[in-house]
Design a protein around this motif. Structure first.
Motif, PDB file in Angstrom:
ATOM      1  N   PHE A 295       0.840  -1.196   0.000  1.00 42.56           N
ATOM      2  CA  PHE A 295       0.000   0.000   0.000  1.00 42.56           C
ATOM      3  C   PHE A 295       0.878   1.250   0.000  1.00 42.56           C
ATOM      4  O   PHE A 295       0.627   2.214  -0.734  1.00 42.56           O
ATOM      5  N   PHE A 296       1.934   1.220   0.812  1.00 40.73           N
ATOM      6  CA  PHE A 296       2.857   2.346   0.850  1.00 40.73           C
ATOM      7  C   PHE A 296       3.558   2.531  -0.489  1.00 40.73           C
ATOM      8  O   PHE A 296       3.746   3.660  -0.960  1.00 40.73           O
ATOM      9  N   LEU A 297       3.972   1.435  -1.129  1.00 42.64           N
ATOM     10  CA  LEU A 297       4.658   1.535  -2.419  1.00 42.64           C
ATOM     11  C   LEU A 297       3.749   2.137  -3.497  1.00 42.64           C
ATOM     12  O   LEU A 297       4.214   2.874  -4.373  1.00 42.64           O
ATOM     13  N   ILE A 298       2.462   1.846  -3.412  1.00 41.02           N
ATOM     14  CA  ILE A 298       1.507   2.469  -4.342  1.00 41.02           C
ATOM     15  C   ILE A 298       1.477   3.983  -4.120  1.00 41.02           C
ATOM     16  O   ILE A 298       1.480   4.767  -5.071  1.00 41.02           O
ATOM     17  N   GLY A 299       1.471   4.393  -2.853  1.00 43.49           N
ATOM     18  CA  GLY A 299       1.517   5.819  -2.546  1.00 43.49           C
ATOM     19  C   GLY A 299       2.823   6.451  -2.982  1.00 43.49           C
ATOM     20  O   GLY A 299       2.850   7.593  -3.466  1.00 43.49           O
ATOM     21  N   PHE A 300       3.925   5.726  -2.823  1.00 43.06           N
ATOM     22  CA  PHE A 300       5.247   6.185  -3.257  1.00 43.06           C
ATOM     23  C   PHE A 300       5.234   6.431  -4.771  1.00 43.06           C
ATOM     24  O   PHE A 300       5.706   7.458  -5.263  1.00 43.06           O
ATOM     25  N   PHE A 301       4.650   5.491  -5.517  1.00 39.31           N
ATOM     26  CA  PHE A 301       4.572   5.671  -6.970  1.00 39.31           C
ATOM     27  C   PHE A 301       3.711   6.884  -7.325  1.00 39.31           C
ATOM     28  O   PHE A 301       4.082   7.681  -8.204  1.00 39.31           O
ATOM     29  N   ALA A 302       2.573   7.035  -6.667  1.00 38.61           N
ATOM     30  CA  ALA A 302       1.704   8.182  -6.941  1.00 38.61           C
ATOM     31  C   ALA A 302       2.446   9.486  -6.688  1.00 38.61           C
ATOM     32  O   ALA A 302       2.341  10.447  -7.461  1.00 38.61           O
ATOM     33  N   THR A 303       3.223   9.530  -5.601  1.00 40.82           N
ATOM     34  CA  THR A 303       4.004  10.728  -5.270  1.00 40.82           C
ATOM     35  C   THR A 303       5.023  11.037  -6.354  1.00 40.82           C
ATOM     36  O   THR A 303       5.168  12.186  -6.795  1.00 40.82           O
ATOM     37  N   SER A 304       5.751  10.024  -6.802  1.00 40.64           N
ATOM     38  CA  SER A 304       6.798  10.227  -7.808  1.00 40.64           C
ATOM     39  C   SER A 304       6.220  10.549  -9.177  1.00 40.64           C
ATOM     40  O   SER A 304       6.709  11.438  -9.887  1.00 40.64           O
ATOM     41  N   PHE A 305       5.160   9.845  -9.555  1.00 43.66           N
ATOM     42  CA  PHE A 305       4.625  10.017 -10.909  1.00 43.66           C
ATOM     43  C   PHE A 305       3.885  11.338 -11.067  1.00 43.66           C
ATOM     44  O   PHE A 305       3.898  11.929 -12.159  1.00 43.66           O
ATOM     45  N   THR A 306       3.249  11.826  -9.995  1.00 45.19           N
ATOM     46  CA  THR A 306       2.626  13.152 -10.095  1.00 45.19           C
ATOM     47  C   THR A 306       3.685  14.226 -10.292  1.00 45.19           C
ATOM     48  O   THR A 306       3.463  15.193 -11.035  1.00 45.19           O
ATOM     49  N   SER A 307       4.834  14.075  -9.638  1.00 48.97           N
ATOM     50  CA  SER A 307       5.914  15.030  -9.855  1.00 48.97           C
ATOM     51  C   SER A 307       6.414  14.959 -11.290  1.00 48.97           C
ATOM     52  O   SER A 307       6.723  15.987 -11.910  1.00 48.97           O
ATOM     53  N   LEU A 308       6.494  13.753 -11.832  1.00 50.79           N
ATOM     54  CA  LEU A 308       6.961  13.588 -13.208  1.00 50.79           C
ATOM     55  C   LEU A 308       6.017  14.262 -14.194  1.00 50.79           C
ATOM     56  O   LEU A 308       6.420  15.149 -14.960  1.00 50.79           O
ATOM     57  N   ILE A 309       4.752  13.883 -14.194  1.00 51.72           N
ATOM     58  CA  ILE A 309       3.849  14.446 -15.206  1.00 51.72           C
ATOM     59  C   ILE A 309       3.551  15.913 -14.920  1.00 51.72           C
ATOM     60  O   ILE A 309       3.267  16.683 -15.846  1.00 51.72           O
ATOM     61  N   GLY A 310       3.649  16.337 -13.644  1.00 50.82           N
ATOM     62  CA  GLY A 310       3.455  17.744 -13.324  1.00 50.82           C
ATOM     63  C   GLY A 310       4.536  18.607 -13.954  1.00 50.82           C
ATOM     64  O   GLY A 310       4.253  19.653 -14.546  1.00 50.82           O
TER      65      GLY A 310
END
Length: 449
Positions: A295-310
């Motif tokens: 569950f944490f790793l899913i949140g980690f990915f969301a955090t990183s990928f939002t920074s990328l596409i942002g």
């Protein structure tokens, strides 16, 4: 009578301002919060909690307040003048153009590799037998490229909102799961420095590291992309901005709770950088089980990928704005306002045309493909030093130029800085100047030459 009218360019973005601010208009703030809080921000806050417990909670809160002032100033410039931030920078002289060009070229090259790697780490941890880290990184970059290339702001904002929801649920769940000591947490709101070497610089670093660098400048562009182009949207923008940094505050405070309870109390140290979050995943698995770790790793990915596409969207939009103005021959002109729709303006951004322009897509390609070389060959030493220096210099540049723009005739008198805005921007400028000097001082210049 309807409060808003529909924007024919996008079919959804309102073009006339509502009579009062409302939560239903919130959007750019969510985008800037998601983009600004990357994995590096979370791990830095986690390490602060690990090293000092709740002692620096107040610093994280102040960091959010400082960034609120910067983003509000950028949004106010866009709405009060109808001009973009780069248009304002260009009115200050040709030096701003040179700084911006050098910054976005070097910064984008190195950041592209870092963002792709950060998104790849949790994916490899979740699916270890699928492919290697470098290939996950390339896949992340390509997905970001395709998504931003083919979608306008409206879809981009909706996807970012969903990913922010994932980030929010994961970080708050972890903060609750570790059972924070609320008494100690409230005590951490008192401005006390930890009894450690370099505690002042560590504290300033935490304040300065909460929530974004160039994404703060991109906020005004997202405000325009939403369809907000005049002062009628000022109250909505300010509410939106507060939501952005309240959200950011929740993310960083939650991670500080996790660091204080899970790591500090057990005297466990983790590595700096994104790999520290992979270590945290292992610790969570040992203590709470596999489901919590995943569950944490899913949140980690969301955090990183939002920074990328942002960044893929926001900085590309800024670059398209720069090229649009430069092609008119206006870059570096004196303080006069631009004329005509060809010159970069808030309405040009709101029309959506910049998102389909060749400069926008060219910078998207620059963020995606050249950095792939770094994934395989490693990051060039001298380039990394320049990247660190330019990154450290950007926020003092932003704070200083916003002070200049918003205290002069470039801004309508009604919307110029008041005492509080000037105080907050001055504090921000001094803070980031100190951190910039420290960053420059710490670079191994002897090896550079």
């Amino acid at each position: 009578m309807a409060d808003i009218t529909e924007n024919s360019a996008t079919g959804t973005a309102p073009t006339s301002a509502p009579r009062k601010s409302s939560w239903k208009y919130i959007g750019p703030g969510i985008v800037v919060a998601a983009t600004g809080v990357g994995a590096g921000d979370l791990v830095a806050t986690l390490i602060a909690g690990s090293n000092f417990g709740y002692t620096l909670l107040w610093a994280a809160v102040i960091g959010c307040l400082v960034k609120i002032s910067l983003a509000e100033a950028a949004g106010r410039w866009h709405l009060s003048t109808g001009r973009t931030l780069f248009d304002g920078w260009a009115s200050l002289g040709r030096w701003t153009t040179w700084f911006f060009v050098v910054y976005v070229v070097i910064w984008g090259f190195v950041y592209g590799a870092a963002a792709m790697s950060s998104s790849a780490l949790p994916l490899q941890a979740l699916f270890p037998d699928v492919m290697g880290l470098k290939w996950w990184a390339i896949a992340s970059g390509l997905v970001g490229l395709v998504f931003v290339w083919f979608n306008k702001y409206e879809v981009f904002e909706k996807v970012m909102t969903v990913l922010v929801g994932v980030m929010f649920v994961v970080t708050v769940y972890l903060a609750i799961r570790v059972t924070p000591n609320l008494g100690d947490a409230f005590a951490g709101l008192l401005p006390v420095l930890p009894d450690e070497k370099d505690s002042i610089l560590n504290t300033l670093g935490l304040i300065g590291g909460v929530g974004g660098t160039i994404t703060l400048a991109a906020y005004g562009y997202w405000v325009n992309a939403k369809g907000w182009t005049d002062t009628g949207w000022m109250k909505v923008m300010r509410l939106d901005n507060r939501v952005a940094y309240a959200t950011t505050g929740i993310f960083v405070v939650a991670m500080l709770f996790v660091g204080a309870e899970l790591l500090h109390s057990a005297n466990v140290a983790i590595a700096s950088g994104d790999k520290g979050l992979i270590q945290l995943s292992d610790i969570l698995e040992d203590k709470y089980g596999t489901a919590t770790a995943k569950f944490f790793l899913i949140g980690f990915f969301a955090t990183s990928f939002t920074s990328l596409i942002g960044v893929w969207h926001g900085v590309s939009l800024m670059f398209a704005d720069f090229v649009g103005r430069y092609r008119t021959g206006g870059a570096g002109d004196a303080a006069q306002a631009p004329s005509g729709d060809e010159v970069a303006s808030g309405k040009a951004i709101a029309s959506g045309g910049r998102e389909k322009s060749w400069p926008f897509r060219a910078y998207l390609l620059w963020l995606t493909f050249p950095p792939i070389i770094l994934l395989f060959q490693g990051q060039p030493f001298r380039l990394i030093i320049l990247y660190g220096v330019l990154g450290a210099a950007f926020l003092p540049f932003l704070a200083g130029t916003l002070m200049w723009l918003l205290n002069t005739s470039r801004t309508p008198r009604e919307w110029r800085n008041g005492l509080l805005s000037n105080a907050m921007l001055t504090i921000a400028g001094l803070l980031f100047l100190i951190l910039c000097v420290k960053q420059i001082w710490d670079q191994p210049w002897g090896e550079f030459f």
